[in-house]
Structures are given as structure tokens and as C-alpha cells.
Design a protein around this motif. Structure first.
Motif, PDB file in Angstrom:
ATOM      1  N   PHE A  21      14.055  70.130  20.309  1.00  0.00           N
ATOM      2  CA  PHE A  21      13.673  69.914  21.708  1.00  0.00           C
ATOM      3  C   PHE A  21      12.182  70.161  21.926  1.00  0.00           C
ATOM      4  CE2 PHE A  21      18.293  70.534  22.066  1.00  0.00           C
ATOM      5  CZ  PHE A  21      18.606  69.355  22.718  1.00  0.00           C
ATOM      6  N   LYS A  22      11.617  71.155  21.222  1.00  0.00           N
ATOM      7  CA  LYS A  22      10.176  71.426  21.334  1.00  0.00           C
ATOM      8  C   LYS A  22       9.356  70.225  20.898  1.00  0.00           C
ATOM      9  CE  LYS A  22       9.624  76.290  20.747  1.00  0.00           C
ATOM     10  NZ  LYS A  22       9.588  77.348  19.767  1.00  0.00           N
ATOM     11  N   GLU A  23       9.723  69.630  19.764  1.00  0.00           N
ATOM     12  CA  GLU A  23       8.980  68.494  19.218  1.00  0.00           C
ATOM     13  C   GLU A  23       8.990  67.289  20.155  1.00  0.00           C
ATOM     14  OE1 GLU A  23      10.819  67.862  15.422  1.00  0.00           O
ATOM     15  OE2 GLU A  23       9.610  69.401  14.438  1.00  0.00           O
ATOM     16  N   ARG A  24      10.006  67.185  20.984  1.00  0.00           N
ATOM     17  CA  ARG A  24      10.130  66.067  21.919  1.00  0.00           C
ATOM     18  C   ARG A  24       9.605  66.410  23.310  1.00  0.00           C
ATOM     19  NH1 ARG A  24      13.061  65.860  17.806  1.00  0.00           N
ATOM     20  NH2 ARG A  24      13.808  63.919  16.892  1.00  0.00           N
ATOM     21  N   GLY A  25       9.077  67.608  23.456  1.00  0.00           N
ATOM     22  CA  GLY A  25       8.525  68.026  24.739  1.00  0.00           C
ATOM     23  C   GLY A  25       9.581  68.224  25.815  1.00  0.00           C
ATOM     24  N   ILE A  26      10.801  68.531  25.396  1.00  0.00           N
ATOM     25  CA  ILE A  26      11.903  68.736  26.342  1.00  0.00           C
ATOM     26  C   ILE A  26      12.051  70.231  26.585  1.00  0.00           C
ATOM     27  CG2 ILE A  26      14.380  68.448  26.723  1.00  0.00           C
ATOM     28  CD1 ILE A  26      14.206  66.013  24.778  1.00  0.00           C
ATOM     29  N   LYS A  27      11.954  70.632  27.846  1.00  0.00           N
ATOM     30  CA  LYS A  27      12.097  72.046  28.180  1.00  0.00           C
ATOM     31  C   LYS A  27      13.559  72.452  28.043  1.00  0.00           C
ATOM     32  CE  LYS A  27       8.145  72.383  31.211  1.00  0.00           C
ATOM     33  NZ  LYS A  27       7.628  72.675  32.520  1.00  0.00           N
ATOM     34  N   TYR A  28      13.748  73.673  27.592  1.00  0.00           N
ATOM     35  CA  TYR A  28      15.099  74.202  27.432  1.00  0.00           C
ATOM     36  C   TYR A  28      15.095  75.687  27.742  1.00  0.00           C
ATOM     37  CZ  TYR A  28      13.320  75.973  22.999  1.00  0.00           C
ATOM     38  OH  TYR A  28      12.573  76.625  22.054  1.00  0.00           O
ATOM     39  N   GLN A  29      16.292  76.211  27.983  1.00  0.00           N
ATOM     40  CA  GLN A  29      16.467  77.640  28.216  1.00  0.00           C
ATOM     41  C   GLN A  29      17.247  78.189  27.028  1.00  0.00           C
ATOM     42  OE1 GLN A  29      19.133  78.527  31.436  1.00  0.00           O
ATOM     43  NE2 GLN A  29      18.594  80.691  31.476  1.00  0.00           N
ATOM     44  N   PHE A  30      16.699  79.212  26.373  1.00  0.00           N
ATOM     45  CA  PHE A  30      17.386  79.847  25.251  1.00  0.00           C
ATOM     46  C   PHE A  30      18.111  81.085  25.737  1.00  0.00           C
ATOM     47  CE2 PHE A  30      17.421  83.105  21.886  1.00  0.00           C
ATOM     48  CZ  PHE A  30      18.236  82.460  20.968  1.00  0.00           C
ATOM     49  N   ILE A  31      19.385  81.187  25.391  1.00  0.00           N
ATOM     50  CA  ILE A  31      20.184  82.358  25.742  1.00  0.00           C
ATOM     51  C   ILE A  31      20.657  82.995  24.439  1.00  0.00           C
ATOM     52  CG2 ILE A  31      22.262  83.244  26.880  1.00  0.00           C
ATOM     53  CD1 ILE A  31      21.011  79.962  28.060  1.00  0.00           C
ATOM     54  N   ASP A  32      20.215  84.220  24.186  1.00  0.00           N
ATOM     55  CA  ASP A  32      20.614  84.944  22.979  1.00  0.00           C
ATOM     56  C   ASP A  32      22.024  85.495  23.192  1.00  0.00           C
ATOM     57  OD1 ASP A  32      20.971  86.612  20.786  1.00  0.00           O
ATOM     58  OD2 ASP A  32      18.894  87.302  20.803  1.00  0.00           O
ATOM     59  N   MET A  33      22.961  85.005  22.407  1.00  0.00           N
ATOM     60  CA  MET A  33      24.360  85.395  22.583  1.00  0.00           C
ATOM     61  C   MET A  33      24.626  86.850  22.201  1.00  0.00           C
ATOM     62  SD  MET A  33      26.307  81.902  21.537  1.00  0.00           S
ATOM     63  CE  MET A  33      27.928  82.461  22.037  1.00  0.00           C
ATOM     64  N   ARG A  34      23.723  87.479  21.473  1.00  0.00           N
ATOM     65  CA  ARG A  34      23.903  88.894  21.153  1.00  0.00           C
ATOM     66  C   ARG A  34      23.569  89.762  22.360  1.00  0.00           C
ATOM     67  NH1 ARG A  34      23.870  90.043  15.229  1.00  0.00           N
ATOM     68  NH2 ARG A  34      23.662  88.015  14.269  1.00  0.00           N
ATOM     69  N   GLU A  35      22.684  89.244  23.227  1.00  0.00           N
ATOM     70  CA  GLU A  35      22.278  90.010  24.402  1.00  0.00           C
ATOM     71  C   GLU A  35      23.122  89.671  25.628  1.00  0.00           C
ATOM     72  OE1 GLU A  35      18.098  89.484  25.029  1.00  0.00           O
ATOM     73  OE2 GLU A  35      17.636  90.030  22.953  1.00  0.00           O
ATOM     74  N   LYS A  36      23.328  88.373  25.888  1.00  0.00           N
ATOM     75  CA  LYS A  36      23.969  87.976  27.133  1.00  0.00           C
ATOM     76  C   LYS A  36      25.325  87.316  26.914  1.00  0.00           C
ATOM     77  CE  LYS A  36      23.063  85.629  31.492  1.00  0.00           C
ATOM     78  NZ  LYS A  36      24.064  84.600  31.585  1.00  0.00           N
ATOM     79  N   GLY A  37      25.391  86.310  26.076  1.00  0.00           N
ATOM     80  CA  GLY A  37      26.648  85.608  25.857  1.00  0.00           C
ATOM     81  C   GLY A  37      26.934  84.595  26.949  1.00  0.00           C
ATOM     82  N   MET A  38      28.077  83.967  26.855  1.00  0.00           N
ATOM     83  CA  MET A  38      28.469  82.934  27.812  1.00  0.00           C
ATOM     84  C   MET A  38      29.421  83.524  28.842  1.00  0.00           C
ATOM     85  SD  MET A  38      29.224  79.880  25.083  1.00  0.00           S
ATOM     86  CE  MET A  38      29.069  78.479  26.149  1.00  0.00           C
ATOM     87  N   SER A  39      29.340  82.986  30.052  1.00  0.00           N
ATOM     88  CA  SER A  39      30.277  83.403  31.093  1.00  0.00           C
ATOM     89  C   SER A  39      31.601  82.666  30.863  1.00  0.00           C
ATOM     90  CB  SER A  39      29.723  83.062  32.470  1.00  0.00           C
ATOM     91  OG  SER A  39      29.744  81.655  32.663  1.00  0.00           O
ATOM     92  N   LYS A  40      32.631  83.087  31.566  1.00  0.00           N
ATOM     93  CA  LYS A  40      33.934  82.449  31.434  1.00  0.00           C
ATOM     94  C   LYS A  40      33.858  80.974  31.835  1.00  0.00           C
ATOM     95  CE  LYS A  40      38.782  83.299  32.490  1.00  0.00           C
ATOM     96  NZ  LYS A  40      39.727  84.228  33.114  1.00  0.00           N
ATOM     97  N   GLY A  41      33.117  80.681  32.900  1.00  0.00           N
ATOM     98  CA  GLY A  41      32.964  79.293  33.356  1.00  0.00           C
ATOM     99  C   GLY A  41      32.229  78.439  32.339  1.00  0.00           C
ATOM    100  N   GLU A  42      31.153  78.988  31.758  1.00  0.00           N
ATOM    101  CA  GLU A  42      30.404  78.248  30.738  1.00  0.00           C
ATOM    102  C   GLU A  42      31.264  77.991  29.515  1.00  0.00           C
ATOM    103  OE1 GLU A  42      25.881  79.898  31.634  1.00  0.00           O
ATOM    104  OE2 GLU A  42      27.261  81.130  30.451  1.00  0.00           O
ATOM    105  N   LEU A  43      32.001  78.999  29.090  1.00  0.00           N
ATOM    106  CA  LEU A  43      32.867  78.877  27.926  1.00  0.00           C
ATOM    107  C   LEU A  43      33.951  77.829  28.162  1.00  0.00           C
ATOM    108  CD1 LEU A  43      33.223  80.208  25.127  1.00  0.00           C
ATOM    109  CD2 LEU A  43      34.878  81.723  26.170  1.00  0.00           C
TER     110      LEU A  43
END
Length: 113
Positions: A21-43
Motif C-alpha cells: 500500500f505504501k508503494e502505491r501511495g494508498i493510506k492505511y491504518q495499521f492495528i497491532d493485534m498484540r496491542e489492540k486486536g479486533m472487535s467482535k463486529g470487525e471479526l
């Protein structure tokens, strides 16, 4: 596009996804699963986009006890177990709204608008 990458800093496929995504200039949000993880809705959303909860499990994960337990519990308990044991989810999980992928899948990401 509204890209979210769920993964860990040590995962090579997650690093490759970030680079894609960086190489294509596309912005993204990184979520570290060790720190936060996914919510029930996201999962739940990711599971429905990828053929169910069972498809999200990395059978080669380091925590083989959690993988074995997940595979042998009742289907109705699997969502809760996966919420507790997110270290066994295939990474990276890349989301774009309702669309999502498990693992490194640049061919799919290229088709996203």
C-alpha cells in the motif's frame, strides 16, 4: 479506499502488505493485534467476507494448543474463542469497508476501488 491492516510487527506478510500500500501511495491504518486486536463486529464482518470463522484460523500458528482447542469446540463457541485467542488468526487481515482478505493477497487488493 479506507484500508485497515490488522497484523503484528513481526509478521513478514504484514510487512509486505504495508509495503504494497505504501508503494502505491494508498493510506492505511495499521492495528497491532498484540496491542489492540479486533472487535467482535470487525471479526464477524471479516469472517462473513472470508467464508466463515473456521477459515480465519492459521493452522500453523505458534500456539498449537489454542488451534487444537478451537478446532474441537462447538461451532456456537468459536467466535468467542477466536476473540480470546486472536494470535491464531491468519495475518495480515486487510479490510476495505466490507471487503477483506486473510494473508498476503496483492492480486485481490489491486482490484479494490
Amino acid at each position: 479506499m479506507n484500508i485497515q491492516i490488522f497484523g503484528t510487527k513481526k509478521c513478514n506478510d504484514t510487512k509486505k502488505a504495508e509495503r504494497f500500500f505504501k508503494e502505491r501511495g494508498i493510506k492505511y491504518q495499521f492495528i497491532d493485534m498484540r496491542e489492540k486486536g479486533m472487535s467482535k463486529g470487525e471479526l464477524t464482518s471479516v469472517a462473513s467476507a472470508n467464508g466463515g470463522i473456521a477459515n480465519m484460523v492459521n493452522v500453523n500458528a505458534k500456539d498449537q494448543d489454542a488451534v487444537a482447542l478451537f478446532q474441537h469446540i462447538a461451532d456456537e463457541d468459536k467466535l468467542e474463542k477466536l476473540l480470546e485467542s486472536q494470535q491464531i488468526i491468519k495475518t495480515p487481515v486487510v479490510r476495505n469497508g466490507k471487503q477483506s482478505t486473510l494473508g498476503y493477497q496483492p492480486d485481490v487488493w489491486k482490484t479494490w476501488q
